[in-house]
Scaffold this active site. Structure first.
Site, short mmCIF file in Angstrom:
data_model
loop_
_atom_site.label_atom_id
_atom_site.label_comp_id
_atom_site.label_asym_id
_atom_site.label_seq_id
_atom_site.Cartn_x
_atom_site.Cartn_y
_atom_site.Cartn_z
N GLN A 1 24.89 -26.63 74.94
CA GLN A 1 24.34 -27.61 75.88
C GLN A 1 24.29 -27.09 77.31
O GLN A 1 23.33 -27.30 78.04
CB GLN A 1 25.17 -28.90 75.83
CG GLN A 1 25.05 -29.63 74.51
CD GLN A 1 25.86 -30.92 74.50
OE1 GLN A 1 26.44 -31.33 75.50
NE2 GLN A 1 25.90 -31.58 73.36
N GLY A 2 25.35 -26.39 77.74
CA GLY A 2 25.46 -26.03 79.14
C GLY A 2 24.35 -25.11 79.62
O GLY A 2 23.67 -25.39 80.60
N HIS B 1 36.91 -26.84 72.71
CA HIS B 1 36.22 -27.55 73.78
C HIS B 1 36.96 -28.85 74.04
O HIS B 1 37.24 -29.60 73.12
CB HIS B 1 34.77 -27.85 73.40
CG HIS B 1 33.92 -28.19 74.59
ND1 HIS B 1 34.07 -29.37 75.29
CD2 HIS B 1 32.94 -27.51 75.22
CE1 HIS B 1 33.21 -29.39 76.29
NE2 HIS B 1 32.51 -28.27 76.27
N ARG C 1 39.08 -24.21 80.38
CA ARG C 1 38.96 -25.07 79.21
C ARG C 1 40.27 -25.22 78.44
O ARG C 1 40.57 -26.31 77.94
CB ARG C 1 37.87 -24.52 78.27
CG ARG C 1 36.47 -24.83 78.74
CD ARG C 1 35.45 -24.30 77.75
NE ARG C 1 34.10 -24.74 78.12
CZ ARG C 1 33.00 -24.37 77.48
NH1 ARG C 1 33.09 -23.57 76.43
NH2 ARG C 1 31.82 -24.80 77.85
N SER D 1 28.81 -17.26 76.51
CA SER D 1 28.58 -16.94 75.10
C SER D 1 27.12 -16.58 74.83
O SER D 1 26.83 -15.59 74.14
CB SER D 1 29.00 -18.10 74.20
OG SER D 1 28.36 -19.30 74.60
N LEU D 2 26.18 -17.37 75.36
CA LEU D 2 24.77 -17.06 75.16
C LEU D 2 24.41 -15.75 75.86
O LEU D 2 23.60 -14.97 75.37
CB LEU D 2 23.89 -18.20 75.66
CG LEU D 2 24.07 -19.57 74.99
CD1 LEU D 2 23.01 -20.55 75.49
CD2 LEU D 2 24.01 -19.46 73.47
N GLU E 1 29.76 -24.62 86.36
CA GLU E 1 30.67 -25.07 85.31
C GLU E 1 32.07 -24.56 85.59
O GLU E 1 32.30 -23.80 86.55
CB GLU E 1 30.17 -24.62 83.93
CG GLU E 1 28.83 -25.28 83.55
CD GLU E 1 28.40 -24.96 82.14
OE1 GLU E 1 29.09 -24.17 81.46
OE2 GLU E 1 27.36 -25.49 81.71
N GLY F 1 20.71 -16.08 61.63
CA GLY F 1 19.47 -16.44 62.31
C GLY F 1 19.69 -17.24 63.58
O GLY F 1 18.85 -18.07 63.94
N GLY F 2 20.80 -17.00 64.27
CA GLY F 2 21.03 -17.64 65.56
C GLY F 2 20.44 -16.81 66.69
O GLY F 2 19.59 -15.95 66.48
N LEU F 3 20.94 -17.06 67.90
CA LEU F 3 20.39 -16.39 69.07
C LEU F 3 20.52 -14.88 68.98
O LEU F 3 19.55 -14.14 69.21
CB LEU F 3 21.10 -16.91 70.33
CG LEU F 3 20.74 -16.23 71.65
CD1 LEU F 3 19.25 -16.34 71.94
CD2 LEU F 3 21.55 -16.82 72.80
N SER G 1 24.81 -22.17 65.75
CA SER G 1 25.54 -22.79 66.85
C SER G 1 24.79 -22.66 68.16
O SER G 1 24.91 -23.51 69.04
CB SER G 1 26.93 -22.14 66.99
OG SER G 1 27.71 -22.34 65.84
N ARG H 1 37.14 -17.61 76.97
CA ARG H 1 35.75 -17.40 77.39
C ARG H 1 35.40 -18.24 78.61
O ARG H 1 35.69 -19.44 78.64
CB ARG H 1 34.80 -17.74 76.24
CG ARG H 1 33.33 -17.70 76.60
CD ARG H 1 32.47 -18.03 75.38
NE ARG H 1 32.65 -19.40 74.94
CZ ARG H 1 31.90 -20.43 75.34
NH1 ARG H 1 30.94 -20.24 76.23
NH2 ARG H 1 32.11 -21.64 74.87
N HIS I 1 35.59 -24.82 69.17
CA HIS I 1 34.27 -24.65 69.78
C HIS I 1 33.78 -23.22 69.75
O HIS I 1 32.59 -22.99 69.53
CB HIS I 1 34.34 -25.14 71.23
CG HIS I 1 33.03 -25.13 71.95
ND1 HIS I 1 31.94 -25.87 71.52
CD2 HIS I 1 32.62 -24.48 73.07
CE1 HIS I 1 30.93 -25.68 72.35
NE2 HIS I 1 31.31 -24.84 73.30
#
Length: 533
Positions: free
Chosen positions: A59-60, A243, A289, A388-389, A126, A25-27, A54, A383, A348
């Protein structure tokens, strides 16, 4: 292997075969469900909707080439560069090309992305991005705002049924065909079998296989293991992103200090006040990263400590511009406007996962995968921040379109009342709890930021021994997921992106390609590690 419905007597079968069952049930899961409307969909989540995702903690923001100064080609090239030579270029082309449309989809669902005074979307920059292209919400609240908006839209959509607090354990199936999901009520023994015409796996990542992670407790590799046990091909499992700037304040999960802080000019210093990234990489704090994570790890290992210094770059604006990080720091007795923030690398994001094609199809018929559990090839070995989103919504939409094209016109969305009483309580097995601790500690110690053959073999042996005491399938799934990552890391005898081997510290040009494995191969590698342990 997947089990057939007929083979599982204790399961309560639903009266109808669902059109689509989405596990997660995430994005990715919710976006796919909305895109499938009005086709009937059941979404199974292992926590109250939104709480175990998650996505809600991101946040970003979400990266997309929308501004006039940017282009799809620039976003594509940045993504390929970050992926260290093993991205699937066609996948990256598609993802970056469709980014703008997906952001506008999110706007239509009510996501309050930041706008300037003239009503245009605002963009931040970023690490490893050549342009400012990350759309945010109040600095560090993008994930929560996106999930809140999608949850609201899902609750208003009658074709979507939500089943909360059920843990997916096993896929139902016949041979290579996945025909449903077997799920157990969390904390109980009741199981439900959900036969389906199509199953979408969107169960999230693997963070809680590690002792230090920024992920919620529900990110524990269950979906990865379920797919592997059913015979799915797994890709790039060795590539785990740590992260670099989790708050090192003793919390589990570790609060995240968003990369956007470094984008605003915050610096990394050790206990002596030295800005140590100056001797590591020309991009300083905005280096990739994996580079920053290893630099911080080495400072901590050397006893010099690592701290994020936001005092000059953000200062008094911190509370208003980054409220989530401010609250986490304050809870630990730190005022980030005036104090240094102790940081450490934490698991992360998992670049690897269940192998999928451009439409989210796995190697098993009837099973699609999206989000962090999937390996589309978009991220390669490392990544790019805030991709990711983007990947989640792009491929969730592609899966919905693919399923709609394959299945007949949807029937009317009508759900009978479902028996959802809790099962009999069970006493949590003390040995299983200890096995989880061993798993998380060995993953962080031996399969973490720095790896080598001996540590990876030790991890496989430790996990295999711990697995023997596990009774619940959900705990055994965690062990299987841990073995997949460790075995894949042992196979790749080089360093690339998020995978760094002390015994093979350089990239090997002959290994500039994706990796593939199956559970059968993982078990063989584990057995060999046990023999030499």
């Amino acid at each position: 292997m997947a089990v057939s419905v007929a083979d599982f007597a204790p399961a309560h079968l639903g009266k109808d075969v669902d059109d689509v069952v989405i596990l997660g049930g995430g994005l990715a899961g919710l976006f796919c469900a909305l895109k499938l409307s009005p086709r009937p969909v059941t979404v199974i989540t292992n926590a109250p909707i939104g709480q175990g995702a998650s996505s809600a903690w991101a946040q970003g923001g979400i990266a997309a080439a929308i501004s006039e100064q940017d282009s799809v080609e620039k976003h594509r090239d940045d993504t390929l560069a970050a992926g260290c030579g093993i991205c699937e270029q066609k996948i990256v082309d598609q993802m970056t090309r469709e980014g703008s449309q997906r952001v506008h989809d999110l706007l239509s669902y009510g996501v309050p992305f930041d706008h300037d005074l003239e009503g245009r979307l605002k963009f931040s920059r970023e690490a490893a991005h050549s342009q400012s292209r990350v759309v945010r919400v109040r600095g560090d609240m993008a994930g929560k705002a996106i999930m809140d908006a999608l949850i609201g839209a899902v609750r208003k959509t009658p074709s979507i049924r939500i089943l909360e607090d059920y843990i997916g354990e096993t896929f139902l199936g016949e041979g290579r065909y996945v025909t449903g999901v077997l799920a157990r009520r969390r904390g109980g023994i009741e199981r439900l079998a959900f036969p389906a015409r199509a199953v979408v796996l969107a169960s999230g990542g693997i963070g809680h296989l590690f002792a230090m992670t920024t992920n919620p407790h529900e990110a524990n590799g269950h979906g990865l293991a379920m797919a592997a046990r059913a015979g799915a091909v797994i890709a790039d499992a060795e590539f785990v992103q740590f992260h670099p700037t989790a708050l090192d304040v003793g919390r589990d999960p570790a609060p995240l200090a968003t990369e956007a802080l470094r984008g605003e000019g915050a610096t990394l210093v050790n206990r002596a006040g030295e800005r140590f990234m100056a001797r590591v990489h020309p991009d300083l704090e905005l280096a990739p990263r994996d580079v920053v994570a290893r630099a911080i790890f080495r400072e901590i290992a050397a006893g010099r400590g690592a701290f994020l210094d936001c005092r000059e770059a953000v200062g008094a604006r911190f509370k208003d511009d980054f409220p989530t990080v401010y609250a986490a720091a304050s809870a630990a007795g730190i005022d980030p406007a005036t104090d240094l923030i102790p940081v450490a690398p934490a698991e992360h994001y998992h670049m690897g996962g269940v192998l999928t094609d451009a439409n989210g199809r796995t190697s098993l018929d009837g099973l699609w995968a999206a989000g962090e559990v999937a390996s589309t090839g978009a991220h390669g070995a490392n990544r790019l921040a805030s991709n990711s989103l983007l990947e989640a919504v792009v491929f969730a939409a592609r899966i919905a379109e693919d399923i709609q094209g394959l299945m007949p016109t949807p029937r009317s969305a009508f759900w009978n009342e479902m028996d959802d009483e809790p099962g009999l309580p069970t006493q949590r097995n003390v040995e299983e709890r200890e096995a989880i601790t061993v798993l998380r500690e060995t993953m962080s110690r031996n399969v973490g930021v720095l790896r080598d053959a001996d540590s990876l073999k030790a991890a496989l042996a430790d996990i295999a021994r711990s697995e023997k005491v596990c009774v619940r399938q959900s705990i055994r799934n965690m062990m299987v997921a841990g073995k997949i990552i460790a075995a894949s890391a042992l196979k790749r005898q080089e360093s690339r992106g998020g995978h760094f081997r002390n015994d093979f510290p350089e990239e090997n040009p002959d290994m500039a390609k994706r990796s593939y494995t199956t559970l059968k191969e993982v078990e063989a590698i584990t057995a060999e590690a046990l023999e030499t342990a």
